[in-house]
Structures are given as C-alpha cells and as structure tokens.
Design a protein around this motif. Structure first.
Motif, PDB file in Angstrom:
ATOM      1  N   ALA A  81      28.206  66.726  57.938  1.00 33.33           N
ATOM      2  CA  ALA A  81      29.594  66.099  57.930  1.00 33.33           C
ATOM      3  C   ALA A  81      29.697  65.064  59.039  1.00 33.33           C
ATOM      4  N   LYS A  82      29.578  65.442  60.372  1.00 35.02           N
ATOM      5  CA  LYS A  82      29.369  64.408  61.520  1.00 35.02           C
ATOM      6  C   LYS A  82      28.522  63.307  61.359  1.00 35.02           C
ATOM      7  N   LYS A  83      27.309  63.467  60.653  1.00 34.78           N
ATOM      8  CA  LYS A  83      26.544  62.218  60.510  1.00 34.78           C
ATOM      9  C   LYS A  83      27.055  61.287  59.496  1.00 34.78           C
ATOM     10  N   GLN A  84      27.864  62.062  58.297  1.00 32.21           N
ATOM     11  CA  GLN A  84      28.521  61.223  57.427  1.00 32.21           C
ATOM     12  C   GLN A  84      29.562  60.267  57.883  1.00 32.21           C
ATOM     13  N   LYS A  85      30.360  61.052  58.672  1.00 37.34           N
ATOM     14  CA  LYS A  85      31.553  60.256  59.578  1.00 37.34           C
ATOM     15  C   LYS A  85      31.016  59.263  60.244  1.00 37.34           C
ATOM     16  N   GLN A  86      29.934  59.096  60.940  1.00 36.48           N
ATOM     17  CA  GLN A  86      29.529  58.143  61.774  1.00 36.48           C
ATOM     18  C   GLN A  86      28.799  57.140  60.896  1.00 36.48           C
ATOM     19  N   VAL A  87      28.224  57.344  59.925  1.00 34.67           N
ATOM     20  CA  VAL A  87      27.936  56.267  58.856  1.00 34.67           C
ATOM     21  C   VAL A  87      29.027  55.645  58.270  1.00 34.67           C
ATOM     22  N   GLU A  88      30.111  56.250  57.904  1.00 39.02           N
ATOM     23  CA  GLU A  88      31.406  55.866  57.384  1.00 39.02           C
ATOM     24  C   GLU A  88      32.089  54.819  58.337  1.00 39.02           C
ATOM     25  N   HIS A  89      32.071  55.163  59.654  1.00 37.24           N
ATOM     26  CA  HIS A  89      32.890  54.605  60.644  1.00 37.24           C
ATOM     27  C   HIS A  89      31.881  53.363  61.186  1.00 37.24           C
ATOM     28  N   ILE A  90      30.576  53.233  61.043  1.00 39.46           N
ATOM     29  CA  ILE A  90      29.490  52.042  61.224  1.00 39.46           C
ATOM     30  C   ILE A  90      29.874  51.031  60.129  1.00 39.46           C
TER      31      ILE A  90
END
Length: 92
Positions: A81-90
């Motif tokens: 979930a953290k990685k997905q949020k980082q990708v979405e933010h980028i």
C-alpha cells in the motif's frame, strides 16, 4: 448484543486517519477472509498440530505460527500500500 450492533451501525464506514473503518462483530467474520486465512495457514497447521490430538484444536505452536504468518501478510500488504501511494503521488 444490541449495543454492539448499534455501535457497529454508527461506526462502520466512518473515517479515522483518512481511512474508512470496517466494523464487524466477532461472529460475522467474512467467508472470504476466513477462506483466505485458512488456505495460507493450512500448511503450517497441518505440520504443527499435535499428532495425538483428535479434538481438532490447534496446538499452541500451530496458533503461534498462524499468528506469525498473519502478521507477515499484514506487513507485506502495508508495504504494498505504501509503494502504491508513492507511485500514485509521483504520477500526479
């Protein structure tokens, strides 16, 4: 029991720290959650149960192993979930 149902009705879906709460009574475990957990823990349980136990109950070591596996799965889900949020933010 009625108070528990009322509390569930009032709290289910409310946001806490930006995330919706999921409220279930202990007797309402979802079939999907139970099936998922049992399939992931089945190997550990079959290896760890007492050979002399015919009551169908899990041994203490099997319970500990099942809890450790569940914690590991929760940590992996949290990391995803953290990685997905980082990708979405980028991507934004």
């Amino acid at each position: 029991m009625q108070e528990a149902r009322l509390a569930k009705e009032k709290m289910h879906g409310r946001l806490a720290c930006g995330r919706p709460l999921v409220i279930r009574l202990a007797s309402e475990k979802s079939a999907a959650e139970t099936a998922e957990n049992s399939s992931k823990v089945a190997g550990v349980v079959s290896r760890s149960t007492h050979s002399g136990s015919s009551s169908g109950q899990m041994s203490r070591s099997a319970k500990i192993a099942a809890i450790k596996n569940k914690l590991k799965l929760l940590e992996e889900d949290g990391n995803r979930a953290k990685k997905q949020k980082q990708v979405e933010h980028i991507s934004s």
